[in-house]
Design an enzyme around this catalytic site. Structure first.
Site, short mmCIF file in Angstrom:
data_model
loop_
_atom_site.label_atom_id
_atom_site.label_comp_id
_atom_site.label_asym_id
_atom_site.label_seq_id
_atom_site.Cartn_x
_atom_site.Cartn_y
_atom_site.Cartn_z
N PRO A 234 0.78 -1.24 0.00
CA PRO A 234 0.00 0.00 0.00
C PRO A 234 0.81 1.29 0.00
O PRO A 234 0.23 2.37 -0.02
CB PRO A 234 -0.82 -0.11 1.28
CG PRO A 234 0.05 -0.90 2.20
CD PRO A 234 0.79 -1.88 1.33
N ASP A 255 2.64 -2.71 -8.81
CA ASP A 255 1.74 -3.60 -8.06
C ASP A 255 0.67 -4.10 -9.01
O ASP A 255 0.17 -3.36 -9.86
CB ASP A 255 1.11 -2.89 -6.87
CG ASP A 255 0.66 -3.90 -5.81
OD1 ASP A 255 1.43 -4.15 -4.87
OD2 ASP A 255 -0.45 -4.45 -5.95
N ASP A 302 9.50 -6.68 -1.53
CA ASP A 302 8.72 -7.17 -0.39
C ASP A 302 7.52 -7.92 -0.97
O ASP A 302 6.41 -7.39 -1.02
CB ASP A 302 8.28 -6.00 0.49
CG ASP A 302 7.59 -6.46 1.76
OD1 ASP A 302 8.26 -7.13 2.57
OD2 ASP A 302 6.40 -6.17 1.94
N CYS A 357 7.08 -10.32 5.87
CA CYS A 357 6.54 -10.27 7.23
C CYS A 357 6.15 -11.69 7.62
O CYS A 357 5.05 -11.96 8.10
CB CYS A 357 5.37 -9.30 7.34
SG CYS A 357 4.05 -9.61 6.17
#
Length: 497
Positions: A234, A255, A302, A357
């Site tokens: 985001p 994205d 990421d 994450c």
């Protein structure tokens, strides 16, 4: 009805790692924020139990509801205040009420408990999220840390200076301090809320977990550089990169999700970022040889991951089908490795930060190890020597983060750097240190620049030797005699003419 729809939407976004649960709730602009927040948090907390009940009763198949909405409705029916909606949804759920209650009762009998809370996995019985500090990154595109600190002090908060150890991050209400590792990060007590604060709405501060700030900080692209954020939405990491670049250069952000990219565009606009170039595109289909990327030297990757490090998604997998869990992790790891290999194929790339994450070795150390074997021209850089949690052996150059050891969400970071096997010198490996690691609090830092800003190019002694001019090169006695004869010949020819 609107309450359940919005709650289901937020749950789905949180599970897809679009943003923190609290941020999604407050950004929704829902009329009754407190009611929505309570419903979302409680549904998410009981998520694994609700999913088991729904699957046992085959509710999805019989009602055609999507899982996030089914969880919200079943939670409020069995554990909440009772269904508040009407119409077809209520009729569909109430038709299965007896079976849903029966499955919940059997679960309690099987585990020998009487309360719903006693069914929760151990790691959720005391919600860890309440123990984590509230981290706020100062957006240096628009302001400075000192100005934000002064504003907050005038707002009635007590500033405690800079932290020197993890234990300092346990704060009381209205207290805050500066992080010991990241100089632009401020730390507050867990329940401090900034969603309605002027500084947040004006884009002067970004609500971002400390671990999530590590990738951009460690990549550290200098102002004016060309950078790729491969899986950008985001957008918090992109805005952090732009701040480090001083909003100069070019930041290519990709994205595949158009909605996430729209949200990101709004975030970057509020943050004052102007150096970005957003693309609704699959990063794996971006051509490294495209001329517009010829100067890209830094990349942040990421990619999609299990999200197992996020406190709001942590769950006990012991009741899951282990084969299903392993298959999902294998699929994710395969995708992550493809992204890494593709990222390292950009011709002028110097450094790439890979982060997830996730707490799983399959998505972290195993992916990095496989990538190093396939890309011998790159090596790992050892990061933050005093960081309390390292990558698993033998990849201790990498960083891990966790709620227990670093007071953050679960995270993993590795930094790849290009090197030359032929022995030609390239950039000196970066070992970043915080100001706390570099010097004691009582002594000022001798150099305020971060390592990547102070890189120097070394020249060999051979390169320093001046090349002689053409006349100087012909200075031998034989060549002098030759020039003298030629001169006499030209004079004689001129006389004849």
């Amino acid at each position: 009805m609107a309450l359940y729809m919005k709650a289901a939407e937020i749950l789905e976004k949180a599970e897809r790692k679009q943003a923190a649960l609290k941020t999604l709730v407050y950004d929704s602009k829902f009329a009754n924020i407190k009611q929505l927040f309570a419903l979302v948090c409680e549904t998410q907390k009981f998520s694994s139990i609700l999913e088991e009940i729904i699957e046992s009763t085959k509710l999805i198949k019989q009602t055609k509801l999507r899982m996030p909405l089914a969880k919200v409705l079943v939670y409020d029916l069995l554990m909440g205040q009772g269904l508040k909606c009407g119409g077809s949804w209520k009729a569909a759920i109430m038709k299965h009420r007896a079976r849903l209650q029966s499955v919940l009762a059997r679960m309690k009998v099987k585990q020998k408990v009487s309360k719903n809370e006693d069914l929760l996995p151990k790691n959720l019985k005391q919600l860890v999220a309440d123990q984590l500090p509230r981290y706020v990154r100062v957006n240096t595109v628009k302001t400075t840390v000192d100005d934000v600190v002064d504003y907050l002090k005038r707002d009635g908060l007590t500033y405690l200076g800079q932290a020197s150890r993890i234990d300092d991050l346990t704060l009381k209400e209205k207290e805050f301090l500066r992080d010991m590792h990241l100089q632009e990060l401020l730390v507050f007590s867990p329940k401090t809320d900034f969603h309605d604060h002027f500084l947040y709405k004006a884009g002067h501060i970004i609500l971002q977990d400390k671990a999530s700030c590590l990738p951009a900080y460690l990549l550290n692209p200098p102002p004016g550089s060309h950078v790729i954020d491969a899986c950008a939405a985001p957008g918090n990491k992109s805005s952090h990169l732009a701040a480090i670049m001083k909003n100069k250069g070019r930041l290519f952000a990709f994205d595949l999700d158009a909605k996430r990219l729209t949200t990101m565009s709004t975030l970057l606009l509020r943050a004052g970022v102007t150096c970005q170039q957003l693309a609704n595109q699959d990063f794996l289909k971006v051509d490294p040889e495209d001329p517009q990327y010829k100067d890209v030297e830094y990349m942040l990757l990421d990619p999609s991951c299990s999200g197992s490090g996020m406190v709001c998604l942590q769950r006990d997998d012991s009741s899951d089908n282990q084969e299903r869990v392993e298959a999902r992790l294998a699929s994710l790891a395969s995708f992550q490795l493809k992204c890494l290999n593709h990222g390292l194929s950009f011709p002028r790339l110097k450094r790439l930060v890979y982060s997830t994450c996730s707490i799983h070795r399959q998505e972290n150390e195993e992916v990095v190890a496989a990538c190093l074997k396939q890309n011998p021209g790159f090596r790992l850089v050892s990061l933050l020597p005093r960081w309390p949690e390292r990558g698993l052996e033998p990849l201790t150059q990498c960083l891990r983060a966790s709620t227990q050891k670093t007071r953050t969400q679960g995270f993993f970071v590795a930094l790849f750097e290009k090197h030359n096997n032929a022995g030609t010198k390239v950039e000196k490996p970066v070992v970043q240190k915080s100001s706390v690691e570099a010097a004691p609090h009582s002594q000022p830092s001798r150099c305020k620049k971060r390592p990547a800003d102070s890189e120097e190019t070394e020249t060999s002694e051979i390169d320093k030797t001046p090349i002689p001019a053409a006349d100087e090169a012909e200075s031998t006695p034989a060549k002098k005699k030759k020039r003298k004869r030629n001169k006499k010949k030209k004079t004689k020819e001129a006389t004849v003419e």
